[in-house]
Design a protein around this motif. Structure first.
Motif, PDB file in Angstrom:
ATOM      1  N   ASN A  39       0.833  -1.192   0.000  1.00  0.00           N
ATOM      2  CA  ASN A  39       0.000   0.000   0.000  1.00  0.00           C
ATOM      3  C   ASN A  39       0.871   1.246   0.000  1.00  0.00           C
ATOM      4  N   GLY A  40       0.286   2.397   0.312  1.00  0.00           N
ATOM      5  CA  GLY A  40       1.006   3.653   0.176  1.00  0.00           C
ATOM      6  C   GLY A  40       1.908   4.030   1.327  1.00  0.00           C
ATOM      7  N   TRP A  41       2.119   3.151   2.295  1.00  0.00           N
ATOM      8  CA  TRP A  41       3.016   3.433   3.421  1.00  0.00           C
ATOM      9  C   TRP A  41       4.375   3.884   2.918  1.00  0.00           C
ATOM     10  N   ILE A  42       4.886   4.964   3.516  1.00  0.00           N
ATOM     11  CA  ILE A  42       6.135   5.578   3.045  1.00  0.00           C
ATOM     12  C   ILE A  42       7.305   4.589   3.075  1.00  0.00           C
ATOM     13  N   GLY A  43       7.296   3.666   4.034  1.00  0.00           N
ATOM     14  CA  GLY A  43       8.399   2.709   4.132  1.00  0.00           C
ATOM     15  C   GLY A  43       8.458   1.724   2.994  1.00  0.00           C
ATOM     16  N   TYR A  44       7.316   1.513   2.298  1.00  0.00           N
ATOM     17  CA  TYR A  44       7.303   0.611   1.151  1.00  0.00           C
ATOM     18  C   TYR A  44       7.676   1.328  -0.149  1.00  0.00           C
ATOM     19  N   SER A  45       7.677   2.654  -0.128  1.00  0.00           N
ATOM     20  CA  SER A  45       7.833   3.414  -1.373  1.00  0.00           C
ATOM     21  C   SER A  45       9.176   3.221  -2.070  1.00  0.00           C
ATOM     22  N   PRO A  46      10.272   2.822  -1.379  1.00  0.00           N
ATOM     23  CA  PRO A  46      11.493   2.534  -2.141  1.00  0.00           C
ATOM     24  C   PRO A  46      11.312   1.461  -3.207  1.00  0.00           C
ATOM     25  N   LEU A  47      10.315   0.573  -3.061  1.00  0.00           N
ATOM     26  CA  LEU A  47      10.059  -0.396  -4.122  1.00  0.00           C
ATOM     27  C   LEU A  47       9.586   0.322  -5.392  1.00  0.00           C
ATOM     28  N   PHE A  48       8.709   1.317  -5.225  1.00  0.00           N
ATOM     29  CA  PHE A  48       8.273   2.092  -6.378  1.00  0.00           C
ATOM     30  C   PHE A  48       9.433   2.914  -6.942  1.00  0.00           C
ATOM     31  N   LEU A  49      10.268   3.441  -6.063  1.00  0.00           N
ATOM     32  CA  LEU A  49      11.442   4.186  -6.519  1.00  0.00           C
ATOM     33  C   LEU A  49      12.370   3.277  -7.316  1.00  0.00           C
ATOM     34  N   ALA A  50      12.511   2.028  -6.885  1.00  0.00           N
ATOM     35  CA  ALA A  50      13.348   1.073  -7.620  1.00  0.00           C
ATOM     36  C   ALA A  50      12.832   0.883  -9.038  1.00  0.00           C
ATOM     37  N   GLN A  51      11.506   0.828  -9.201  1.00  0.00           N
ATOM     38  CA  GLN A  51      10.959   0.700 -10.554  1.00  0.00           C
ATOM     39  C   GLN A  51      11.146   1.977 -11.350  1.00  0.00           C
ATOM     40  N   GLU A  52      10.984   3.136 -10.710  1.00  0.00           N
ATOM     41  CA  GLU A  52      11.206   4.404 -11.403  1.00  0.00           C
ATOM     42  C   GLU A  52      12.641   4.505 -11.913  1.00  0.00           C
ATOM     43  N   LEU A  53      13.575   3.969 -11.159  1.00  0.00           N
ATOM     44  CA  LEU A  53      14.999   4.036 -11.520  1.00  0.00           C
ATOM     45  C   LEU A  53      15.425   2.903 -12.442  1.00  0.00           C
ATOM     46  N   GLY A  54      14.503   1.974 -12.748  1.00  0.00           N
ATOM     47  CA  GLY A  54      14.807   0.874 -13.655  1.00  0.00           C
ATOM     48  C   GLY A  54      15.495  -0.310 -13.020  1.00  0.00           C
ATOM     49  N   HIS A  55      15.495  -0.384 -11.682  1.00  0.00           N
ATOM     50  CA  HIS A  55      16.171  -1.484 -11.000  1.00  0.00           C
ATOM     51  C   HIS A  55      15.276  -2.702 -10.777  1.00  0.00           C
ATOM     52  N   ALA A  56      13.975  -2.540 -11.005  1.00  0.00           N
ATOM     53  CA  ALA A  56      13.032  -3.653 -10.825  1.00  0.00           C
ATOM     54  C   ALA A  56      11.993  -3.564 -11.929  1.00  0.00           C
ATOM     55  N   PRO A  57      12.351  -3.966 -13.151  1.00  0.00           N
ATOM     56  CA  PRO A  57      11.448  -3.794 -14.304  1.00  0.00           C
ATOM     57  C   PRO A  57      10.110  -4.495 -14.112  1.00  0.00           C
TER      58      PRO A  57
END
Length: 325
Positions: A39-57
């Protein structure tokens, strides 16, 4: 547990024609993308950042966002995802209920980001007497409410508990259906913007709220490498957050639906766990997470949220962490 939602996706297949005349084809079934509920919990957001940066396609990892951890847990219970971002207490509940899940990653420890917020006129914890308090029907919500009432020297019957899922917090406050709410980021920042003020937060209770990635023990072997890729991408995203916080906050602001400055402020309410910290949490003869699980488990048994103290023998699964440098 009434926790259910519909997930999208599934395994794909690619077919290639072998002859221009047709008739014979060869199909290769692709490894299905690893499906992760969060969900949108701030602690989980690095997973979305990883996709934004191309590290987790997205071809390898599909992040499926749910309105609450409650819904994420049910997706895991129903076998609709292979992993879910949950709080440690929720993992303990799932395991007691017969679901064989392990902690493969520790995201963070809440150090202020989980908060009891109240509207103007509720100036102290004692002022909660007779007030309507919104709280999610999870162990974290119950534990935070219990600790808040203890601090206020109030009994559970002194307040009106209003069950709400996390996605309902802001609307319930705006519509004046509640006087206070136990919430977390990013909802806490949105409530501050509406005039709500914090009365008590998780910094008072170290070790009470730990966020982990719960993974099914029988995860598809073909997806093990995808999970390793996701965790590696997560740690790369944490490094980017530390080395370039302004850019990371800008990339996450739209997803969190708060301003970049508020993103950075939200991160200050948690202690993020890097790869080295994760090895301490999950590895060795006495993993740190086991001690937290025993402590939280004792509180949950006392609050009648668990029937017995948790078995921590198979709680931690460090196989997917990157090797130490």
């Amino acid at each position: 547990m009434n926790r259910r939602d519909l997930l999208l996706g599934g395994a794909g297949a690619s077919c290639r024609w072998l002859t221009p005349l047709g008739g014979l084809t060869a199909c290769s079934t692709a490894t299905p993308a690893l499906r992760v509920a969060l969900n949108g919990w701030i602690g989980y957001s690095p997973l979305f950042l990883a996709q934004e940066l191309g590290h987790a396609p997205e071809s390898a990892v599909r992040l499926l966002e749910f309105p609450s951890n409650t819904a994420s847990m049910m997706a895991l219970v129903n076998g609709e995802v292979a992993a879910a971002a949950l709080t440690l207490d929720e993992v303990l509940l799932a395991r007691e209920g017969g679901l064989d899940v392990r902690a493969a990653l520790v995201f963070d420890e809440s150090a202020g980001a989980d908060v009891l917020m109240a509207r103007e006129g509720v100036a102290s914890l004692a002022d909660l007497r007779g007030k309507r308090i919104g709280v999610e029907s999870t162990a974290v919500g119950a534990l935070m409410l219990s600790r808040a009432l203890e601090a206020a020297r109030l009994a559970p019957t002194d307040v009106v508990k209003v069950p709400l899922t996390a996605d309902q917090h802001v609307a319930a406050y705006t519509d004046q259906h509640i006087d206070a709410v136990i919430t977390f980021e990013p909802m806490a920042s949105r409530l501050r913007a509406l005039g709500a003020r914090p009365l008590l937060d998780s910094s008072r209770f170290p070790g009470l709220i730990v966020d982990v990635l719960a993974v099914a023990a029988q995860i598809d072997p073909r997806q093990a490498e995808q999970l390793r890729q996701l965790l590696d991408g997560h740690f790369q995203a944490l490094q980017h957050l530390r080395s370039n916080p302004a850019n990371a906050a800008r990339l996450l602001a739209q997803h969190q639906q708060i301003a970049p400055d508020a993103v950075l402020a939200a991160f200050r309410g948690i202690r993020l766990a890097d790869a080295a910290a994760n090895r301490g949490w999950l590895s060795g003869q006495n993993p740190g997470l086991n001690a937290s699980a025993r402590s939280v488990g004792q509180l949950m048994v006392h609050a009648k949220l668990l029937q017995r103290l948790p078995d921590t023998a198979t709680l931690c699964d460090p196989r997917f962490l990157p090797e130490a440098a």
